[in-house]
Design a protein around this motif. Sequence first.
Motif, PDB file in Angstrom:
ATOM      1  N   THR A  49      19.734  30.591  11.514  1.00 17.35           N
ATOM      2  CA  THR A  49      19.965  32.006  10.897  1.00 17.35           C
ATOM      3  C   THR A  49      19.889  33.668   9.985  1.00 17.35           C
ATOM      4  N   TYR A  50      19.492  32.507   8.035  1.00 20.50           N
ATOM      5  CA  TYR A  50      18.479  33.832   8.130  1.00 20.50           C
ATOM      6  C   TYR A  50      17.728  33.460   7.968  1.00 20.50           C
ATOM      7  N   LEU A  51      17.110  34.098   7.568  1.00 19.82           N
ATOM      8  CA  LEU A  51      15.217  34.899   6.745  1.00 19.82           C
ATOM      9  C   LEU A  51      14.940  34.597   5.762  1.00 19.82           C
ATOM     10  N   ILE A  52      13.692  34.548   5.024  1.00 21.71           N
ATOM     11  CA  ILE A  52      13.814  34.822   3.393  1.00 21.71           C
ATOM     12  C   ILE A  52      12.726  35.289   3.766  1.00 21.71           C
ATOM     13  N   ALA A  53      12.077  36.572   2.608  1.00 17.78           N
ATOM     14  CA  ALA A  53      11.360  37.265   2.650  1.00 17.78           C
ATOM     15  C   ALA A  53      11.154  37.851   0.835  1.00 17.78           C
ATOM     16  N   GLN A  54      10.277  38.052   0.788  1.00 18.07           N
ATOM     17  CA  GLN A  54       9.804  38.370  -0.576  1.00 18.07           C
ATOM     18  C   GLN A  54       9.304  39.901  -0.525  1.00 18.07           C
ATOM     19  N   VAL A  55       9.918  40.522  -1.344  1.00 20.59           N
ATOM     20  CA  VAL A  55       9.073  41.819  -1.115  1.00 20.59           C
ATOM     21  C   VAL A  55       8.500  42.292  -3.039  1.00 20.59           C
ATOM     22  N   LYS A  56       7.266  42.203  -3.522  1.00 18.15           N
ATOM     23  CA  LYS A  56       6.940  42.174  -4.770  1.00 18.15           C
ATOM     24  C   LYS A  56       7.731  41.239  -5.773  1.00 18.15           C
ATOM     25  N   ASP A  57       8.928  41.042  -6.424  1.00 14.59           N
ATOM     26  CA  ASP A  57       9.505  39.839  -6.520  1.00 14.59           C
ATOM     27  C   ASP A  57      10.887  40.160  -6.967  1.00 14.59           C
TER      28      ASP A  57
ATOM     29  N   TYR B 230       5.235  32.432  13.050  1.00 11.58           N
ATOM     30  CA  TYR B 230       4.462  33.846  13.448  1.00 11.58           C
ATOM     31  C   TYR B 230       5.516  35.253  14.151  1.00 11.58           C
ATOM     32  N   GLU B 231       5.942  34.880  14.802  1.00 14.68           N
ATOM     33  CA  GLU B 231       7.312  36.214  15.180  1.00 14.68           C
ATOM     34  C   GLU B 231       8.412  36.156  14.327  1.00 14.68           C
ATOM     35  N   LYS B 232       8.891  35.345  13.371  1.00 11.63           N
ATOM     36  CA  LYS B 232      10.085  35.753  12.475  1.00 11.63           C
ATOM     37  C   LYS B 232       8.512  36.442  11.247  1.00 11.63           C
ATOM     38  N   GLU B 233       7.391  36.234  11.115  1.00 10.49           N
ATOM     39  CA  GLU B 233       6.928  36.885  10.605  1.00 10.49           C
ATOM     40  C   GLU B 233       7.084  38.354  10.853  1.00 10.49           C
ATOM     41  N   ILE B 234       6.819  38.475  12.314  1.00 10.35           N
ATOM     42  CA  ILE B 234       5.962  39.630  12.345  1.00 10.35           C
ATOM     43  C   ILE B 234       7.651  41.388  12.274  1.00 10.35           C
ATOM     44  N   PHE B 235       8.732  40.370  13.043  1.00 11.59           N
ATOM     45  CA  PHE B 235       9.769  40.641  12.569  1.00 11.59           C
ATOM     46  C   PHE B 235      10.988  40.542  11.662  1.00 11.59           C
TER      47      PHE B 235
ATOM     48  N   LYS C 187       6.972  39.954   2.866  1.00 17.55           N
ATOM     49  CA  LYS C 187       6.276  38.446   2.963  1.00 17.55           C
ATOM     50  C   LYS C 187       7.483  37.302   3.725  1.00 17.55           C
ATOM     51  N   TYR C 188       6.845  36.977   4.272  1.00 23.58           N
ATOM     52  CA  TYR C 188       7.817  35.472   4.999  1.00 23.58           C
ATOM     53  C   TYR C 188       7.991  34.849   4.062  1.00 23.58           C
ATOM     54  N   ILE C 189       9.078  34.120   3.627  1.00 22.69           N
ATOM     55  CA  ILE C 189       8.477  32.689   3.095  1.00 22.69           C
ATOM     56  C   ILE C 189       9.803  31.508   3.849  1.00 22.69           C
TER      57      ILE C 189
END
Length: 208
Positions: free
Chosen positions: A65-73, A199-204, A57-59
């Motif tokens: 520069t840096y994308l924050i994402a979440q996988v489970k916890d 949207y592009e970040k989430e797909i990325f 999940k994109y946060i």
Amino acid sequence: NYREAMIQAMNHPDKMERLKRSSELIDKIKDEKVDEAVEYEQETFEEYSLNAEDEIKYIGEVFNTYLIAQVKDEMIIIDKHAAHEREIFNEITHDAKVYKQILAAPLIINCSKKEYDVLLDNKNLLSKTGFEIDDFGQKSIALRTCPSVLINDDLEAAIMEFASYLMYEKNVANDKLNWLYESIACRAAVKANDDLSDYEKEIFVKRI
């Protein structure tokens, strides 16, 4: 919230450890020590791998520069340029085939004598990376095709960079080819401070 998560994690050491890691990552980001956070994330989560059923999940994004994402916890920090560069490199080296784009008109590039000689000497090598060049005479070369991923790049600057490398690099052809692939991937990848829609970040992040 964080307090509830702490209470739930107290009886589960593995959850407590993951919560501690996420907290430390957040502290580094708050202190603007993002490079340290990325290095820490790579070191502490190197054993972590996504399963097919895991949802990423994109946060958000920090410092453009840096994308924050979440996988489970778990929280993951992604250097968008480095990740995209690796993705492109893997794509173009998977079957050692680079898709070429024919230029509407040949790009004539004036060179020094050394640049001219080394580019023509490595004509076949450049062709493998998507660059088709011909001798245009008087220390000039005509660029007729380029890798499709670089169609919007400064192609003359790319060719000059390659010439500079090839003039002084004495490695075997396979090492040179690998360097050229890496350079193409770096040039084609999204850069820090490049604006992407949410949207592009989430797909990325899901694709990476």
